[in-house]
Write a protein that holds these residues in place. Sequence first.
Motif, PDB file in Angstrom:
ATOM      1  N   GLY A  66       0.826  -1.199   0.000  1.00 56.84           N
ATOM      2  CA  GLY A  66       0.000   0.000   0.000  1.00 56.84           C
ATOM      3  C   GLY A  66       0.858   1.245   0.000  1.00 56.84           C
ATOM      4  N   ARG A  67       0.273   2.358   0.448  1.00 60.47           N
ATOM      5  CA  ARG A  67       1.008   3.614   0.514  1.00 60.47           C
ATOM      6  C   ARG A  67       2.100   3.563   1.574  1.00 60.47           C
ATOM      7  N   GLU A  68       3.209   4.218   1.291  1.00 59.34           N
ATOM      8  CA  GLU A  68       4.335   4.335   2.238  1.00 59.34           C
ATOM      9  C   GLU A  68       4.834   2.971   2.688  1.00 59.34           C
ATOM     10  N   SER A  69       4.780   2.002   1.803  1.00 61.38           N
ATOM     11  CA  SER A  69       5.236   0.659   2.153  1.00 61.38           C
ATOM     12  C   SER A  69       6.747   0.541   1.940  1.00 61.38           C
ATOM     13  N   PRO A  70       7.440  -0.216   2.803  1.00 63.06           N
ATOM     14  CA  PRO A  70       8.883  -0.422   2.611  1.00 63.06           C
ATOM     15  C   PRO A  70       9.183  -1.454   1.519  1.00 63.06           C
ATOM     16  N   LEU A  71       8.143  -2.024   0.914  1.00 56.05           N
ATOM     17  CA  LEU A  71       8.315  -3.076  -0.081  1.00 56.05           C
ATOM     18  C   LEU A  71       8.235  -2.522  -1.496  1.00 56.05           C
ATOM     19  N   ARG A  72       9.001  -3.147  -2.397  1.00 55.69           N
ATOM     20  CA  ARG A  72       8.920  -2.819  -3.816  1.00 55.69           C
ATOM     21  C   ARG A  72       8.811  -4.128  -4.607  1.00 55.69           C
ATOM     22  N   PRO A  73       8.214  -4.085  -5.805  1.00 52.13           N
ATOM     23  CA  PRO A  73       8.030  -5.310  -6.591  1.00 52.13           C
ATOM     24  C   PRO A  73       9.355  -5.910  -7.040  1.00 52.13           C
ATOM     25  N   GLU A  74       9.399  -7.258  -7.087  1.00 56.08           N
ATOM     26  CA  GLU A  74      10.564  -7.966  -7.631  1.00 56.08           C
ATOM     27  C   GLU A  74      10.155  -9.379  -8.029  1.00 56.08           C
ATOM     28  N   GLY A  75      10.220  -9.691  -9.300  1.00 51.55           N
ATOM     29  CA  GLY A  75      10.008 -11.052  -9.802  1.00 51.55           C
ATOM     30  C   GLY A  75       8.694 -11.688  -9.402  1.00 51.55           C
ATOM     31  N   GLY A  76       7.621 -10.925  -9.383  1.00 53.83           N
ATOM     32  CA  GLY A  76       6.328 -11.465  -8.996  1.00 53.83           C
ATOM     33  C   GLY A  76       6.069 -11.407  -7.514  1.00 53.83           C
ATOM     34  N   GLY A  77       7.096 -11.079  -6.724  1.00 52.83           N
ATOM     35  CA  GLY A  77       6.945 -10.915  -5.280  1.00 52.83           C
ATOM     36  C   GLY A  77       7.326  -9.503  -4.887  1.00 52.83           C
ATOM     37  N   PHE A  78       7.705  -9.340  -3.619  1.00 58.54           N
ATOM     38  CA  PHE A  78       8.067  -8.009  -3.130  1.00 58.54           C
ATOM     39  C   PHE A  78       9.269  -8.143  -2.209  1.00 58.54           C
ATOM     40  N   ILE A  79      10.115  -7.087  -2.170  1.00 56.25           N
ATOM     41  CA  ILE A  79      11.335  -7.115  -1.363  1.00 56.25           C
ATOM     42  C   ILE A  79      11.521  -5.748  -0.699  1.00 56.25           C
ATOM     43  N   THR A  80      12.134  -5.749   0.480  1.00 55.22           N
ATOM     44  CA  THR A  80      12.368  -4.480   1.172  1.00 55.22           C
ATOM     45  C   THR A  80      13.418  -3.661   0.428  1.00 55.22           C
ATOM     46  N   SER A  81      13.241  -2.359   0.440  1.00 52.20           N
ATOM     47  CA  SER A  81      14.187  -1.478  -0.269  1.00 52.20           C
ATOM     48  C   SER A  81      15.542  -1.440   0.417  1.00 52.20           C
ATOM     49  N   ALA A  82      15.569  -1.571   1.730  1.00 53.02           N
ATOM     50  CA  ALA A  82      16.823  -1.470   2.477  1.00 53.02           C
ATOM     51  C   ALA A  82      17.074  -2.753   3.264  1.00 53.02           C
ATOM     52  N   PRO A  83      18.344  -3.079   3.538  1.00 50.27           N
ATOM     53  CA  PRO A  83      18.656  -4.253   4.355  1.00 50.27           C
ATOM     54  C   PRO A  83      18.159  -4.070   5.794  1.00 50.27           C
ATOM     55  N   VAL A  84      18.000  -5.197   6.476  1.00 51.25           N
ATOM     56  CA  VAL A  84      17.556  -5.169   7.869  1.00 51.25           C
ATOM     57  C   VAL A  84      18.657  -5.771   8.743  1.00 51.25           C
ATOM     58  N   HIS A  85      18.578  -5.500  10.059  1.00 53.01           N
ATOM     59  CA  HIS A  85      19.629  -5.949  10.972  1.00 53.01           C
ATOM     60  C   HIS A  85      19.022  -6.562  12.222  1.00 53.01           C
ATOM     61  N   THR A  86      19.825  -7.374  12.912  1.00 52.05           N
ATOM     62  CA  THR A  86      19.349  -8.046  14.112  1.00 52.05           C
ATOM     63  C   THR A  86      18.931  -7.014  15.154  1.00 52.05           C
ATOM     64  N   GLY A  87      17.898  -7.372  15.907  1.00 56.11           N
ATOM     65  CA  GLY A  87      17.346  -6.482  16.905  1.00 56.11           C
ATOM     66  C   GLY A  87      16.327  -5.522  16.331  1.00 56.11           C
ATOM     67  N   GLN A  88      16.211  -5.515  15.009  1.00 55.64           N
ATOM     68  CA  GLN A  88      15.281  -4.587  14.365  1.00 55.64           C
ATOM     69  C   GLN A  88      13.894  -5.226  14.241  1.00 55.64           C
ATOM     70  N   VAL A  89      12.838  -4.419  14.385  1.00 54.03           N
ATOM     71  CA  VAL A  89      11.459  -4.866  14.167  1.00 54.03           C
ATOM     72  C   VAL A  89      11.012  -4.327  12.810  1.00 54.03           C
TER      73      VAL A  89
END
Length: 426
Positions: free
Chosen positions: A152-175
């Motif tokens: 939806g709006r302001e989502s951290p996800l972007r389309p990729e190969g029929g699915g979706f992926i986060t624009s930025a990497p994530v790290h341990t301890g992060q929600v």
Amino acid sequence: MTGTRKAVAALFLLPALVLLGALVVYPIGYSLIRSFYDANGDGFAGIDNYKALFTDDGIRTALKNNIIWVVFAPTVSTALGLIFAVLTERVRWGTAFKLVVFMPMAISMLAAGIIFRLVYDQDPDKGVANAVWVGVHDTFAQSSAFPKAHPGRESPLRPEGGGFITSAPVHTGQVVSLPLVGVAPDQMPDSAKKAVAAKSEPGKITGTTWQDFTRGKGVGRLGAPDPSELGYAGMRIEAVKGGEVVASTKAADDGTFSLPGKADGAQLRLPASNFKEPYNGVDWLGPSLVTPAIIGSYVWMWAGFAMVLIAAGLAGVPRELLEAARVDGANEWQVFRKVTVPLLAPVLAVVVVTLMINVLKVFDLVFIIAPGSSQDDANVLALELYRKGFAESQPGIASAIAVFLLLLVIPVMLFNIRRLRREVRR
């Protein structure tokens, strides 16, 4: 006296001859003459209408389909009739089975066409063929519950190969929040529960994926689970680093998930398998399968006819020959192939020839079962005759098709007559 007997015989034959001339000879003669005239019937067209039989795309498709019909429909119907007749010969319920198989013969082609139009319906909730096919398919490859889900709006996800992926990497301890929209409430999995915000855990990556939509204008918070919003139960989440999946998990019923420490620095991906459209079965009446599908309905009707004739012939096979073959050491397959089938050859010939003549005239099933979008692909000569003569107002070409069909049927009829005469001499 002889002349009187001939006159009486002629008098009795006269009504039949009048009907034969009016209903058979005159239409054939008129069609033959009409085939040499143009569409308006005013000008002599010569053999132009016959040339059109091999140049018109619609007629060529019809001719090709007729060849497929003549090759497969009689063969499959006769083979099934032979199998049914042989297998039911020794069982007590054989008569009941033959009755069931023969019952479709009591149904008109019109009714059978309507029945199979429903059988082949694309919607698995209506079409029996696709209901069975989808049931078998989903047993081995179940479709996703979220085919329409998308960010939806302001989502951290972007389309990729029929699915979706986060624009930025994530790290341990992060929600991580992975909100989606687009799934109707009644389409959510039965196990889905109210979405909750995940809690941070040291050495792990946690998060929530949920339906970020609440009915009503200005209701709910964007990017955070609300009391009425459901989690995406069973949603698969992958941690991707350097193009490789380093960890994966599935969301709990409330949409929460947890990934191990090795996912640190990876991007989170919702793979395309989460959004696979439900399998709706086979397009039986599409351009590629419509002719085999209609042939299947024809076989359903006429396999019983073949079975009854073959069963009658099988009843006349000398049992001594079959028992002698078994005594000589032949197994049941060898007895069937080397003794039963050769002895039934005359009956099989009658069935095949009869069905070939019938198939050359097939019209009803194709006209009713094939939808308008596929009727050109399922076209046969009898249907093309109807279309040219009535829909396109080209009676000259329609008459040429009728004469051509007659020429196709005559050799088969002559073969059948010669074979019957040989049988009588024996």
